[in-house]
Scaffold this motif. Structure first.
Motif, PDB file in Angstrom:
ATOM      1  N   GLN A   1     -17.121  16.630  12.376  1.00 54.59           N
ATOM      2  CA  GLN A   1     -17.572  16.984  10.883  1.00 54.59           C
ATOM      3  C   GLN A   1     -18.784  15.897  11.532  1.00 54.59           C
ATOM      4  O   GLN A   1     -18.783  14.945  11.590  1.00 54.59           O
ATOM      5  CB  GLN A   1     -17.529  17.293  10.099  1.00 54.59           C
ATOM      6  CG  GLN A   1     -19.014  17.630   8.581  1.00 54.59           C
ATOM      7  CD  GLN A   1     -18.877  19.246   8.833  1.00 54.59           C
ATOM      8  OE1 GLN A   1     -17.742  19.579   8.613  1.00 54.59           O
ATOM      9  NE2 GLN A   1     -19.994  19.345   8.869  1.00 54.59           N
ATOM     10  N   TYR A   2     -19.841  16.688  11.492  1.00 57.31           N
ATOM     11  CA  TYR A   2     -21.256  15.963  11.711  1.00 57.31           C
ATOM     12  C   TYR A   2     -21.957  15.893   9.744  1.00 57.31           C
ATOM     13  O   TYR A   2     -21.950  17.461   8.913  1.00 57.31           O
ATOM     14  CB  TYR A   2     -22.582  15.832  12.150  1.00 57.31           C
ATOM     15  CG  TYR A   2     -24.043  15.704  12.180  1.00 57.31           C
ATOM     16  CD1 TYR A   2     -23.812  14.394  12.091  1.00 57.31           C
ATOM     17  CD2 TYR A   2     -24.442  16.530  11.757  1.00 57.31           C
ATOM     18  CE1 TYR A   2     -25.363  13.780  12.113  1.00 57.31           C
ATOM     19  CE2 TYR A   2     -25.970  15.785  11.377  1.00 57.31           C
ATOM     20  CZ  TYR A   2     -26.172  14.280  11.311  1.00 57.31           C
ATOM     21  OH  TYR A   2     -27.309  13.828  11.419  1.00 57.31           O
ATOM     22  N   VAL A   3     -22.546  15.073   9.466  1.00 62.52           N
ATOM     23  CA  VAL A   3     -23.709  14.976   8.246  1.00 62.52           C
ATOM     24  C   VAL A   3     -24.234  14.050   8.082  1.00 62.52           C
ATOM     25  O   VAL A   3     -24.008  13.354   8.416  1.00 62.52           O
ATOM     26  CB  VAL A   3     -21.990  15.646   6.706  1.00 62.52           C
ATOM     27  CG1 VAL A   3     -21.561  16.058   6.272  1.00 62.52           C
ATOM     28  CG2 VAL A   3     -21.875  13.488   7.449  1.00 62.52           C
ATOM     29  N   SER A   4     -24.969  14.814   6.591  1.00 59.12           N
ATOM     30  CA  SER A   4     -26.867  12.742   7.299  1.00 59.12           C
ATOM     31  C   SER A   4     -26.582  13.361   5.224  1.00 59.12           C
ATOM     32  O   SER A   4     -27.096  14.071   4.169  1.00 59.12           O
ATOM     33  CB  SER A   4     -28.068  13.969   7.642  1.00 59.12           C
ATOM     34  OG  SER A   4     -28.897  13.024   7.173  1.00 59.12           O
ATOM     35  N   GLU A   5     -26.420  12.131   4.838  1.00 62.71           N
ATOM     36  CA  GLU A   5     -26.243  11.996   3.447  1.00 62.71           C
ATOM     37  C   GLU A   5     -27.482  11.476   2.864  1.00 62.71           C
ATOM     38  O   GLU A   5     -28.434  11.012   3.019  1.00 62.71           O
ATOM     39  CB  GLU A   5     -25.025  10.703   3.101  1.00 62.71           C
ATOM     40  CG  GLU A   5     -23.748  11.844   2.645  1.00 62.71           C
ATOM     41  CD  GLU A   5     -22.921  12.432   2.443  1.00 62.71           C
ATOM     42  OE1 GLU A   5     -23.840  13.054   1.152  1.00 62.71           O
ATOM     43  OE2 GLU A   5     -22.178  13.747   2.345  1.00 62.71           O
ATOM     44  N   PRO A   6     -28.321  12.131   1.604  1.00 59.53           N
ATOM     45  CA  PRO A   6     -27.542  12.760   0.642  1.00 59.53           C
ATOM     46  C   PRO A   6     -27.760  14.466   0.659  1.00 59.53           C
ATOM     47  O   PRO A   6     -27.099  15.244  -0.141  1.00 59.53           O
ATOM     48  CB  PRO A   6     -27.739  12.481  -0.446  1.00 59.53           C
ATOM     49  CG  PRO A   6     -28.823  12.014  -0.667  1.00 59.53           C
ATOM     50  CD  PRO A   6     -29.109  11.395   0.898  1.00 59.53           C
TER      51      PRO A   6
ATOM     52  N   TYR B   1     -22.095  22.377  12.845  1.00 63.63           N
ATOM     53  CA  TYR B   1     -21.659  20.896  13.097  1.00 63.63           C
ATOM     54  C   TYR B   1     -20.943  19.963  12.882  1.00 63.63           C
ATOM     55  O   TYR B   1     -19.967  19.775  12.115  1.00 63.63           O
ATOM     56  CB  TYR B   1     -22.934  20.167  11.587  1.00 63.63           C
ATOM     57  CG  TYR B   1     -23.391  20.705  11.635  1.00 63.63           C
ATOM     58  CD1 TYR B   1     -24.986  19.726  12.651  1.00 63.63           C
ATOM     59  CD2 TYR B   1     -24.863  21.889  11.006  1.00 63.63           C
ATOM     60  CE1 TYR B   1     -26.259  19.787  13.140  1.00 63.63           C
ATOM     61  CE2 TYR B   1     -26.606  22.084  12.069  1.00 63.63           C
ATOM     62  CZ  TYR B   1     -27.516  21.283  12.586  1.00 63.63           C
ATOM     63  OH  TYR B   1     -28.701  21.265  12.333  1.00 63.63           O
ATOM     64  N   GLU B   2     -19.634  21.665  13.146  1.00 62.65           N
ATOM     65  CA  GLU B   2     -18.353  20.804  12.432  1.00 62.65           C
ATOM     66  C   GLU B   2     -17.419  22.006  14.323  1.00 62.65           C
ATOM     67  O   GLU B   2     -17.817  22.641  14.848  1.00 62.65           O
ATOM     68  CB  GLU B   2     -17.895  21.445  12.058  1.00 62.65           C
ATOM     69  CG  GLU B   2     -18.190  22.847  10.775  1.00 62.65           C
ATOM     70  CD  GLU B   2     -17.751  22.795   9.433  1.00 62.65           C
ATOM     71  OE1 GLU B   2     -16.549  22.275   9.450  1.00 62.65           O
ATOM     72  OE2 GLU B   2     -18.201  23.941   9.398  1.00 62.65           O
ATOM     73  N   SER B   3     -16.675  21.330  14.623  1.00 59.95           N
ATOM     74  CA  SER B   3     -16.175  22.003  15.899  1.00 59.95           C
ATOM     75  C   SER B   3     -15.058  21.853  15.640  1.00 59.95           C
ATOM     76  O   SER B   3     -13.444  20.751  14.502  1.00 59.95           O
ATOM     77  CB  SER B   3     -16.564  21.459  16.723  1.00 59.95           C
ATOM     78  OG  SER B   3     -16.149  20.051  17.225  1.00 59.95           O
ATOM     79  N   TYR B   4     -13.176  21.715  16.592  1.00 55.59           N
ATOM     80  CA  TYR B   4     -11.676  22.215  16.448  1.00 55.59           C
ATOM     81  C   TYR B   4     -11.673  20.922  17.903  1.00 55.59           C
ATOM     82  O   TYR B   4     -12.637  21.152  18.882  1.00 55.59           O
ATOM     83  CB  TYR B   4     -11.631  23.318  17.420  1.00 55.59           C
ATOM     84  CG  TYR B   4      -9.608  22.476  17.336  1.00 55.59           C
ATOM     85  CD1 TYR B   4      -9.146  22.699  16.704  1.00 55.59           C
ATOM     86  CD2 TYR B   4      -9.458  23.178  18.570  1.00 55.59           C
ATOM     87  CE1 TYR B   4      -7.719  22.875  17.006  1.00 55.59           C
ATOM     88  CE2 TYR B   4      -8.113  22.535  19.122  1.00 55.59           C
ATOM     89  CZ  TYR B   4      -7.767  22.438  18.113  1.00 55.59           C
ATOM     90  OH  TYR B   4      -6.298  21.910  19.043  1.00 55.59           O
ATOM     91  N   VAL B   5     -11.031  20.175  18.212  1.00 55.40           N
ATOM     92  CA  VAL B   5     -10.005  19.580  18.859  1.00 55.40           C
ATOM     93  C   VAL B   5      -8.989  18.562  18.388  1.00 55.40           C
ATOM     94  O   VAL B   5      -8.598  18.425  17.161  1.00 55.40           O
ATOM     95  CB  VAL B   5     -11.040  17.964  18.989  1.00 55.40           C
ATOM     96  CG1 VAL B   5     -10.890  16.991  17.537  1.00 55.40           C
ATOM     97  CG2 VAL B   5     -10.975  16.892  19.800  1.00 55.40           C
ATOM     98  N   ASP B   6      -8.513  19.397  19.281  1.00 58.81           N
ATOM     99  CA  ASP B   6      -7.023  19.082  19.306  1.00 58.81           C
ATOM    100  C   ASP B   6      -5.952  17.067  19.000  1.00 58.81           C
ATOM    101  O   ASP B   6      -7.162  16.189  19.429  1.00 58.81           O
ATOM    102  CB  ASP B   6      -5.724  18.978  20.385  1.00 58.81           C
ATOM    103  CG  ASP B   6      -4.078  18.819  19.867  1.00 58.81           C
ATOM    104  OD1 ASP B   6      -4.029  19.183  18.665  1.00 58.81           O
ATOM    105  OD2 ASP B   6      -3.788  18.531  20.653  1.00 58.81           O
ATOM    106  N   LEU B   7      -5.264  16.643  18.245  1.00 61.76           N
ATOM    107  CA  LEU B   7      -4.937  15.301  17.352  1.00 61.76           C
ATOM    108  C   LEU B   7      -4.145  15.819  16.387  1.00 61.76           C
ATOM    109  O   LEU B   7      -3.644  17.092  16.351  1.00 61.76           O
ATOM    110  CB  LEU B   7      -6.504  14.715  17.387  1.00 61.76           C
ATOM    111  CG  LEU B   7      -6.973  15.017  15.583  1.00 61.76           C
ATOM    112  CD1 LEU B   7      -6.147  14.947  14.727  1.00 61.76           C
ATOM    113  CD2 LEU B   7      -8.898  14.186  15.160  1.00 61.76           C
ATOM    114  N   GLU B   8      -3.366  14.622  16.749  1.00 64.99           N
ATOM    115  CA  GLU B   8      -2.130  14.348  15.702  1.00 64.99           C
ATOM    116  C   GLU B   8      -2.467  13.781  14.710  1.00 64.99           C
ATOM    117  O   GLU B   8      -2.648  12.792  13.870  1.00 64.99           O
ATOM    118  CB  GLU B   8      -1.150  13.179  16.201  1.00 64.99           C
ATOM    119  CG  GLU B   8       0.201  14.012  15.461  1.00 64.99           C
ATOM    120  CD  GLU B   8       1.278  12.343  16.464  1.00 64.99           C
ATOM    121  OE1 GLU B   8       2.140  12.284  15.881  1.00 64.99           O
ATOM    122  OE2 GLU B   8       0.740  12.331  17.349  1.00 64.99           O
ATOM    123  N   PRO B   9      -2.010  14.049  13.761  1.00 63.39           N
ATOM    124  CA  PRO B   9      -3.168  14.317  11.828  1.00 63.39           C
ATOM    125  C   PRO B   9      -1.751  12.846  11.871  1.00 63.39           C
ATOM    126  O   PRO B   9      -0.479  12.416  11.768  1.00 63.39           O
ATOM    127  CB  PRO B   9      -1.923  15.322  11.193  1.00 63.39           C
ATOM    128  CG  PRO B   9      -1.918  16.067  11.941  1.00 63.39           C
ATOM    129  CD  PRO B   9      -1.466  16.348  13.382  1.00 63.39           C
TER     130      PRO B   9
END
Length: 259
Positions: free
Chosen positions: A172-177, A192-200
């Motif tokens: 996720q990308y965000v620009s607060e606020p 502004y978001e996507s999938y990527v594989d990782l181990e929680p």
């Protein structure tokens, strides 16, 4: 005699300048390298095995008071690392708030370049089942308390979810606020978001490369980015760097580099 005094003064001035612009300086456990020119990002390394050089702030959001955030040093999966544990927050209407917290690297100043850090995130003890293990990095911080900044982060438990829609919301990308994830997802689904594989919960290497108003996110040293943002909402800004975490998360950080 007058010429000798002038030569001595010039020599002392040059010696002081040379000492001030040496190849490396040490500040509160932070190694800073570079020529120290104003406006130029200085390479910085921080092992994050202490709280030296960090300022922790809970972020005020949607009119609620900042939630309680605990920051300390702990051992996690064989490393001494910064640990941040953030509680949940509720708005006045009873809906869940982001309950964000950041640890600002006080010696940092960043505009363009590369940010890298090892992170791990998992739901804190007692967290509701919807907790995702929010963890990432913030930059271009515009005020002392860090209420305006840009961030890339992970929802770590989404990566191996059985729900494909949840998998689509790992990065996720965000620009607060002004541009929180809710607004970005509503107005530009999937941009502004996507999938990527990782181990929680596992140590995960994040790299963010920023150039002007563009930024790319890389995971685990991959050659290709997993998330591309071509319109950073703060424009060609500069500011401090921080470690970021969201609601109900037990987050760990190690080995930060800024260059």
């Amino acid at each position: 005699m007058q010429k000798r005094k002038k030569a001595l003064a010039v020599g002392l001035l040059l010696a002081c300048f040379s000492a001030a612009s040496g190849p490396a300086q040490q500040l509160a456990g932070v190694e800073i390298k570079g020529n120290g020119r104003a406006g130029k990002t200085q390479p910085l390394t921080l092992p994050l095995d202490s709280l030296d050089g960090l300022e922790v702030h809970s972020i005020r959001e949607d009119g609620i008071d900042p939630v309680k955030t605990k920051a300390d040093v702990a051992t996690y999966r064989g490393r001494h690392a910064l640990r941040m544990v953030n509680e949940d927050g509720l708005t006045g209407t009873g809906t869940s708030a982001g309950a964000q917290a950041i640890a600002i690297v006080t010696a940092s100043e960043f505009k363009d370049g590369t940010l890298e850090v090892d992170v791990a995130g998992l739901p804190r003890e007692g967290a509701p089942p919807t907790t995702r293990g929010f963890v990432g990095i913030a930059f271009h911080i515009q005020d002392h308390h860090g209420f305006q900044y840009e961030s890339f982060y992970l929802r770590m438990t989404n990566a191996r979810s059985d729900d494909q829609l949840e998998r689509n919301h790992v990065t996720q990308y965000v620009s607060e606020p002004e541009f929180r994830w809710q607004r970005l997802r509503r107005d530009n689904p999937g941009v502004y978001e996507s999938y990527v594989d990782l181990e929680p919960g596992a140590w995960t290497r994040i790299k963010i490369v920023v150039a002007g108003t563009k930024a790319q996110m890389f995971i685990h040293g991959a050659d290709q980015p997993c998330l591309i943002v071509n319109d950073l909402k703060l424009g060609e800004a500069h500011g401090q760097v921080a470690l970021w975490t969201g609601s109900n998360t037990q987050a760990y950080f190690s080995n930060l580099t800024v260059k």
